[in-house]
Design an enzyme around this catalytic site. Structure first.
Site, PDB file in Angstrom:
ATOM      1  N   TRP A  19      -5.467  13.979   7.991  1.00 12.25           N
ATOM      2  CA  TRP A  19      -4.009  14.070   8.059  1.00 12.25           C
ATOM      3  C   TRP A  19      -3.407  15.396   7.606  1.00 12.25           C
ATOM      4  CZ3 TRP A  19      -2.943  14.938   3.011  1.00 12.25           C
ATOM      5  CH2 TRP A  19      -3.749  14.319   2.043  1.00 12.25           C
ATOM      6  N   ASN A  71       0.853  -1.194   0.000  1.00  9.81           N
ATOM      7  CA  ASN A  71       0.000   0.000   0.000  1.00  9.81           C
ATOM      8  C   ASN A  71       0.884   1.236   0.000  1.00  9.81           C
ATOM      9  OD1 ASN A  71      -2.951   0.982   0.483  1.00  9.81           O
ATOM     10  ND2 ASN A  71      -1.691   2.246   1.832  1.00  9.81           N
ATOM     11  N   GLU A  72       0.694   2.083  -0.991  1.00  9.97           N
ATOM     12  CA  GLU A  72       1.396   3.380  -1.056  1.00  9.97           C
ATOM     13  C   GLU A  72       2.864   3.277  -0.661  1.00  9.97           C
ATOM     14  OE1 GLU A  72      -0.714   6.469   1.045  1.00  9.97           O
ATOM     15  OE2 GLU A  72      -2.106   6.734  -0.606  1.00  9.97           O
ATOM     16  N   GLU A  88      -8.226   5.264  -4.132  1.00  9.86           N
ATOM     17  CA  GLU A  88      -8.802   5.886  -2.943  1.00  9.86           C
ATOM     18  C   GLU A  88      -9.225   7.304  -3.323  1.00  9.86           C
ATOM     19  OE1 GLU A  88      -6.070   5.741   0.370  1.00  9.86           O
ATOM     20  OE2 GLU A  88      -5.623   3.626   0.062  1.00  9.86           O
ATOM     21  N   GLN A 127      -9.800   7.800  12.904  1.00  9.83           N
ATOM     22  CA  GLN A 127     -11.198   7.960  13.350  1.00  9.83           C
ATOM     23  C   GLN A 127     -11.800   9.285  12.912  1.00  9.83           C
ATOM     24  OE1 GLN A 127     -11.241   8.963  17.854  1.00  9.83           O
ATOM     25  NE2 GLN A 127      -9.655   7.414  17.580  1.00  9.83           N
ATOM     26  N   MET A 128     -10.971  10.286  12.557  1.00  6.14           N
ATOM     27  CA  MET A 128     -11.515  11.570  12.097  1.00  6.14           C
ATOM     28  C   MET A 128     -11.608  11.639  10.562  1.00  6.14           C
ATOM     29  SD  MET A 128     -12.152  12.884  14.926  1.00  6.14           S
ATOM     30  CE  MET A 128     -12.636  14.553  14.505  1.00  6.14           C
ATOM     31  N   HIS A 129     -11.364  10.530   9.890  1.00 11.16           N
ATOM     32  CA  HIS A 129     -11.388  10.501   8.417  1.00 11.16           C
ATOM     33  C   HIS A 129     -12.771  10.053   7.950  1.00 11.16           C
ATOM     34  CE1 HIS A 129     -10.356   9.468   4.309  1.00 11.16           C
ATOM     35  NE2 HIS A 129      -9.110   9.840   4.488  1.00 11.16           N
TER      36      HIS A 129
HETATM   37  C1  GAL Z   1      -3.867   6.831   2.212  1.00  9.63           C
HETATM   38  C2  GAL Z   1      -3.695   5.397   2.659  1.00  9.63           C
HETATM   39  C3  GAL Z   1      -4.926   4.872   3.365  1.00  9.63           C
HETATM   40  C4  GAL Z   1      -5.433   5.882   4.348  1.00  9.63           C
HETATM   41  C5  GAL Z   1      -5.720   7.157   3.624  1.00  9.63           C
HETATM   42  C6  GAL Z   1      -6.308   8.235   4.495  1.00  9.63           C
HETATM   43  O1  GAL Z   1      -2.635   7.465   2.148  1.00  9.63           O
HETATM   44  O2  GAL Z   1      -3.411   4.565   1.567  1.00  9.63           O
HETATM   45  O3  GAL Z   1      -4.611   3.667   4.016  1.00  9.63           O
HETATM   46  O4  GAL Z   1      -4.476   6.079   5.333  1.00  9.63           O
HETATM   47  O5  GAL Z   1      -4.540   7.654   3.082  1.00  9.63           O
HETATM   48  O6  GAL Z   1      -6.550   9.412   3.770  1.00  9.63           O
END
Ligand code: GAL
Length: 635
Positions: free
Chosen positions: A321, A141-142, A313, A362-364
């Site tokens: 973040w 992942n990323e 995504e 949790q804030m996403h």
């Molecule tokens: C991406 C990541 C995800 C999640 C997401 C949150 O960078 O692949 O797992 O963390 O950001 O925005």
């Protein structure tokens, strides 16, 4: 274009999986990505696999008619594994180990961790490789997220020495290539060479460039180890990796060669907040994202995937973040989805299905709130799904303009900026944005791409000109623009014989005799544009095409080839694009601020990213904020 979401069955009680799957279908989703962080549940203890829950999750999702993208869990090695081999963690540039307790705490070069990855990937693909509902595998992942490409561990140092020996053969060759006579940096053997960190002042830029190349190759081979295993057990199944936004720490074109579909993770509001955009832009596009952020990456990653790409995504609401995390304007989630379709995406998958009430994110936002009620984006997904149904499948058309993007160029500029505001990504993005502001569709391509189908080619900068590139450009019959610092370095990070632009001199006869960088806020006038950030003194037999108010040349042209000897501000890029388009006979649009156009093979999409209604002349309508107009293409 299909729609999907990222789902974590391991986060939820099993008795709601079936209802979740039913609701996904009801919302218009047909794809679901799972598994990429589930190592501690798949293998709770060394060698003891617990497949039961994953079998049932896959069956439940498949029974609802969902197609599955299954991720390998190697971004999250479990605690028992880290305890088993504590030296598998990456070491940061300050020499500190990256601790357990989040994710990506591994070193790409650690042979023991690589063997563990091969084992878990093989176990997964042996079990699920033939499952009819699994339509795609995602590796890890990323790669590189949270600043994890570079590691300064013993494992990395050892692998770097092997890499250097393969590249240089003899230590004398390395000493000569790097110029190690300077400051008595000469080595007597490859065993003496360390990673370029913890030095008193900057390490040799040639040392850094090779470390970046080595680290990038480590990502490529780490990924390839997984794709080889997946292909052996799931032949014919598509493989992807989800790349990030504004990220250049490894060569994505090289990883792209080993996967079938390049995907990326699109968080336009988070990226606007986190990157170099001005406060005015951050305010104007607070809830929309800069109108070129998503499109730029769509066009970049389409190039990395050899044409096949998707959004793994998609931001559905506030993220957690960025420094500040606003909510998208109503309509934006649907607009972002349609922008991806306009660029020819195979799918858009939202991150995530349901907001987690626990742990780091949790804030996403998700498509559902933690209490399972629908969040704001849910109806926009339905709306996008119905528009997509109406317009039918979309595919990318041949773009008139190519923008050459080089990861190595990003490393060279990053290692030796020479001026604090000379930022590679910003330079490329500004050129891209200027093209889009005049209504042009753009392909962002690797330096080794075939350029012959384009009507104009922009090379924002290419400090190290790869072999064969000059000949390829010489064979073009369309306008070509080289930006500052092109041809300014050899492959070993030295100034070329005869000075910059090195090999490009055969395309345009000029010599850069001096460069200077200008501090932020300094602006020396030209004619409606200005010299900021960077200026080169040029000696040439040609009169400049553009000179500043003091008469100093800034753009030179010879036949189809132009060289721009300053950091081009928005006004100058615009002028240059207008000239090139005029010469190539490519029609331009005059788009109002915040409005963008993208043509697929069959349709012309117009999007309003502005926060107020805008009258759009070519559409003959006023578009409200976060809205679009889609019309079949007339030709
Ligand atoms: C991406 C990541 C995800 C999640 C997401 C949150 O960078 O692949 O797992 O963390 O950001 O925005």
């Amino acid at each position: 274009m299909k729609l999907g979401c990222c789902y974590y069955p391991e986060h939820w009680p099993e008795d709601i999986w079936a209802e979740d799957a039913r609701r996904m279908r009801d919302m218009g989703l047909s794809l679901v990505r799972i598994g990429e962080f589930a190592w501690s549940r798949i293998e709770p203890e060394p060698g003891r696999y617990d497949w039961g829950w994953l079998d049932r999750a896959i069956e439940t999702l498949a029974d609802a008619g969902l197609q599955i993208i299954l991720g390998t869990p190697t971004a999250t090695p479990p605690k028992w594994l880290v305890d088993q081999m504590p030296d598998m963690v990456a070491i940061d540039e300050q020499g500190r180990p990256r601790g357990f307790g989040s994710r990506r705490h591994y070193c790409f070069s650690h042979p023991g961790y690589r063997a563990e990855c091969a084992r878990i990937v093989a176990a997964m693909v042996e079990r699920y490789g033939q499952h009819p509902a699994i339509v795609m595998w995602q590796t890890d992942n990323e790669y590189g997220c949270h600043d994890t490409v570079l590691s300064f561990s013993d494992a990395a140092a050892a692998a770097f020495r092997v890499w250097l020996a393969a590249r240089y053969d003899t230590i004398d060759a390395l000493n000569t290539a790097w110029g190690n006579v300077f400051w008595s940096m000469e080595y007597r053997s490859f065993a003496e060479v360390d990673p370029p960190h913890l030095t008193v002042t900057e390490a040799n830029p040639a040392h850094w460039l090779d470390y970046r190349r080595f680290a990038s190759d480590a990502v490529v081979s780490f990924n390839r180890a997984q794709t080889d295993i997946i292909r052996a057990h799931a032949p014919g199944c598509d493989i992807t990796h989800n790349f990030m936004g504004f990220f250049t720490e490894f060569d994505h074109h090289a990883v792209g060669h080993d996967i079938d579909v390049a995907t990326w993770d699109s968080y336009p509001l988070g990226f606007l907040e986190q990157f170099w955009f001005s406060s005015a832009e951050k305010r104007a596009y607070l809830r929309q994202g800069h109108p070129d952020i998503a499109a730029f990456h769509h066009d970049l990653y389409r190039g990395c995937g050899g044409g096949r790409w998707g959004v793994m995504e998609q931001q559905p609401g506030p993220v957690n973040w960025a420094r500040f995390n606003p909510a998208p304007l109503p309509g934006m989630v649907a607009l972002w989805t349609l922008e991806a379709a306009a660029h020819g995406a195979e799918f858009t998958s939202y991150f995530r299905w349901r907001q987690a009430p626990f742990a780091q994110e949790q804030m996403h936002a998700g498509l559902l709130r933690p209490d399972s009620t629908e969040a704001e984006a849910a109806n926009e997904v339905r709306e996008a799904a119905s528009v997509l149904d109406e317009i039918g499948p979309q595919s990318a058309a041949q773009a008139p303009a190519a923008l050459v993007f080089s990861y190595e160029a990003a490393w060279v500029i990053g290692i030796q900026p020479q001026g604090a505001s000379f930022r590679y990504l910003e330079l490329v993005f500004d050129c891209y944005s200027a093209l889009r502001q005049r209504g042009l569709d753009v392909d962002i391509v690797a330096p080794d791409a075939d350029l012959s189908g384009y009507r104009m080619v922009l090379i924002p900068t290419l400090p190290i000109v790869p072999q064969g590139f000059v000949e390829k450009v010489a064979a073009l019959t369309c306008p070509v623009l080289f930006g500052p610092r092109s041809g300014s370095k050899t492959a070993s990070f030295a100034i070329p014989d005869g000075l910059a632009p090195g090999d490009c001199k055969s395309l345009i006869a000029l010599t850069v005799t001096r460069v200077e960088s200008l501090r932020d806020g300094v602006s020396e006038p030209g004619d409606g544009w200005a010299v900021t950030r960077w200026r080169e003194d040029v000696r040439s037999r040609f009169a400049p095409e553009f000179a500043d108010a003091a008469g100093q040349g800034v753009v030179y042209v010879s036949g189809d080839v132009r060289y721009c000897a300053i950091w081009p501000d928005a006004a100058l890029v615009r002028l240059l694009i207008e000239r090139m388009a005029g010469e190539a006979g490519v029609p331009l649009l005059d788009l109002p601020e915040g409005v963008r156009v993208r043509r697929s093979a069959s349709h012309c999409f117009t999007f309003n990213y502005a926060s107020e209604p805008v009258l759009v002349p070519h559409v003959g309508e006023t578009l409200s904020p976060a809205s679009w107009h889609i019309a079949p293409r007339t030709r």
